[in-house]
Design an enzyme around this catalytic site. Structure first.
Site, short mmCIF file in Angstrom:
data_model
loop_
_atom_site.label_atom_id
_atom_site.label_comp_id
_atom_site.label_asym_id
_atom_site.label_seq_id
_atom_site.Cartn_x
_atom_site.Cartn_y
_atom_site.Cartn_z
N GLU A 80 0.88 -1.17 0.00
CA GLU A 80 0.00 0.00 0.00
C GLU A 80 0.91 1.21 0.00
O GLU A 80 1.57 1.50 0.99
CB GLU A 80 -0.92 -0.04 1.21
CG GLU A 80 -2.10 0.91 1.08
CD GLU A 80 -1.88 2.20 1.83
OE1 GLU A 80 -1.59 3.22 1.16
OE2 GLU A 80 -1.98 2.20 3.06
N CYS A 130 -1.27 8.82 3.29
CA CYS A 130 -1.40 8.36 1.91
C CYS A 130 -2.76 8.73 1.34
O CYS A 130 -2.93 8.80 0.12
CB CYS A 130 -1.19 6.86 1.84
SG CYS A 130 -2.33 5.91 2.89
#
Length: 514
Positions: free
Chosen positions: A277, A311
């Site tokens: 990720e 993120c």
């Protein structure tokens, strides 16, 4: 990297899960291998620096590839008993760990502020979500995980089981330490794997050791979770050793796309799956009919939660030009008023970046855009604060493809407003990126919003919200250069188990060809 020099140091024996030393000294921690706190084979300690004032917060064992081997030995030895442990017994450990974290909440919040510069608001979110992940992991243990398959053999049963890999390598980041640290280990452990964890050099306590303390206190058997900290200079060698170790059968990593790409390549070389990720360039698309107040609220939160160091942060606000005149002044006014400064102040929303390198990078992106003709609506990218890590919130417009900030993930307290002339232009701009993690669409017309959401390339999309959202039962992950694999829910269980085909016949096949 340094040897321990401070006489007022918290020894591993004094440490339970606290990231705060008992008498105001420097936290000192060893590696966790086989259920014991042990020194690194290097005999050295690495300094863990407070981003706000630059003081040493902790000194942690500077692990080496040899320590990865020791940790993998322990994890491999613990695997048979852990994977065979009864589901209810294993579940109780995770439920107790959730209670341990809840009971030590103030300690964890203080540690987050000291180690990562997290505001109290963000630290409280980390703590709450960490507790949720532990409880969801407990629930996952007794969730059905298999299929009864059709078969052409009379009187037979055909089954697809989900079984653990064995030893999992977990590499956790600093930016949401409790959330992303526990996410990297909870489901892997819950489904029967053992883990060797390498936490970030910028938050080895809160995204690694502190979590291990809670699980240990809750009764996790020795060797099931092992934590190897390291000096930044040794990170590449330590990660390479973790991936290459033959006992480690899969890895997961959350962090930058550049590092994630290297980890993915190394995992592939060793024929090991990886869950990655990585970065994001997340849009918030505001359609012409959107509620301006909702849009402003969402955009402020999405861009500046945790000083933009997520993120999921909103890097790009893509708004129909007909609404821009009402949105931009309100937005700039709100952003300009955000309290910025010392994370120990409960009022602070925008605190320091994790280190001077991060601050310099964000400042350079802002100054490059301004020098090339972008308009600064608030903030200017100047670096402030006692450790030169604070940047006050920045909003830009007039950003074009020739500016670095147009395509680069910002990962700091800055965002860009892009007015557009049509919904199609908004979709095209949202998709003009190599990333694909999350985003939001705001509109009073749910049909129109659903149509836009369907055409944005991302692993996650939220309607009438911005991109920062997570739930432990949801499939979390991205597409394109944001990586592959999922954390959370049934998708997370699938990521950290492998399928095994089993057939059962009452008395053997009725006939054989020879």
């Amino acid at each position: 990297m340094s040897e321990a020099r401070n006489a007022n140091v918290q020894t591993p024996a004094e440490t339970t899960m606290s990231g705060t030393p008992p008498h105001g000294g420097v936290v000192e921690r060893g590696l966790l291998i086989g259920g014991k706190s042990v020194p690194a084979s290097s005999g050295k300690l690495a300094d863990d620096i407070c981003p706000w004032d630059g003081q040493v917060y902790a000194r942690v064992a500077a692990g080496t590839p040899a320590d990865i081997t020791r940790a993998a030995d322990a994890a491999q030895a613990a695997f048979p008993a852990w994977s065979a442990m009864g589901a209810f017994e294993r579940r109780e450990i995770f439920l107790r760990a959730a209670e341990v974290m809840a009971g030590r909440g103030e300690e964890a919040i203080a540690a987050l502020a000291a180690e990562t510069g997290a505001s109290r608001l963000f630290a409280e979110y980390n703590l709450a979500f960490c507790i949720q992940v532990l409880r969801e992991a407990a629930a996952a243990i007794t969730r059905p995980a298999g299929e009864l398959l059709p078969t052409s053999i009379p009187g037979a049963y055909s089954l697809a089981q989900r079984v653990p890999f064995g030893v999992v390598g977990a590499i956790s980041p600093w930016n949401a330490p409790l959330v992303l640290g526990i996410r990297s280990i909870a489901i892997p452990l819950a489904v029967g794997n053992t883990v060797v964890m390498k936490p970030s050099e910028d938050a080895p306590v809160t995204c690694g050791l502190l979590l291990a303390d809670a699980l240990t206190e809750a009764g996790l058997p020795a060797g099931v979770l092992n934590v190897v900290t390291n000096d930044l200079a040794d990170a590449g060698d330590v990660v390479a050793a973790l991936i290459a170790d033959p006992r480690v059968r899969m890895v997961n990593f959350t962090g930058s796309t550049g590092v994630g790409r290297r980890i993915g390549v190394q995992a592939a070389q060793h024929l090991k799956p990886a869950v990655l990720e990585l970065g994001g360039k997340n849009p918030l698309i505001i359609l012409a009919d959107a509620d301006p107040d909702l849009a402003v609220d969402a955009a402020v939160f999405g861009a500046f939660m945790n000083s933009g160091q997520l993120c999921m942060s909103t890097d790009r606000i893509i708004i129909h030009h007909s609404l821009a005149g009402r949105f931009i002044p309100r937005y700039v006014e709100r952003v300009s008023a955000l309290p910025a400064g010392d994370p120990a102040d409960p009022a602070t929303i925008v605190g320091p970046l994790i280190n001077t390198r991060g601050a310099q990078r964000v400042s350079a992106l802002v100054k490059d855009a301004a020098a090339k003709g972008a308009t600064l609506l608030t903030g200017d990218g100047t670096i402030q604060g006692p450790n030169r890590t604070l940047i006050r919130p920045v909003v830009l417009t007039g950003v074009t493809p020739g500016m670095d900030i147009f395509a680069a993930e910002i990962f700091g307290p800055a965002t860009v407003i892009h007015p557009v002339d049509s919904t199609q232009a908004a979709i095209d701009l949202a998709n003009d990126t190599d990333y694909g993690l999350t985003g939001g669409v705001i509109s009073r017309d749910l049909t129109a919003a659903l149509d836009v959401a369907a055409r944005v390339r991302s692993g996650i999309i939220h309607i009438n919200d911005q991109g920062i959202a997570d739930e432990p039962m949801a499939p979390f992950g991205g597409v394109q250069n944001t990586g592959y694999g999922k954390f959370g829910g049934t998708a997370g269980i699938a990521s950290f188990t492998q399928q095994r085909w089993v057939t059962i016949q009452h008395s053997g096949r009725p006939t054989y060809p020879f």
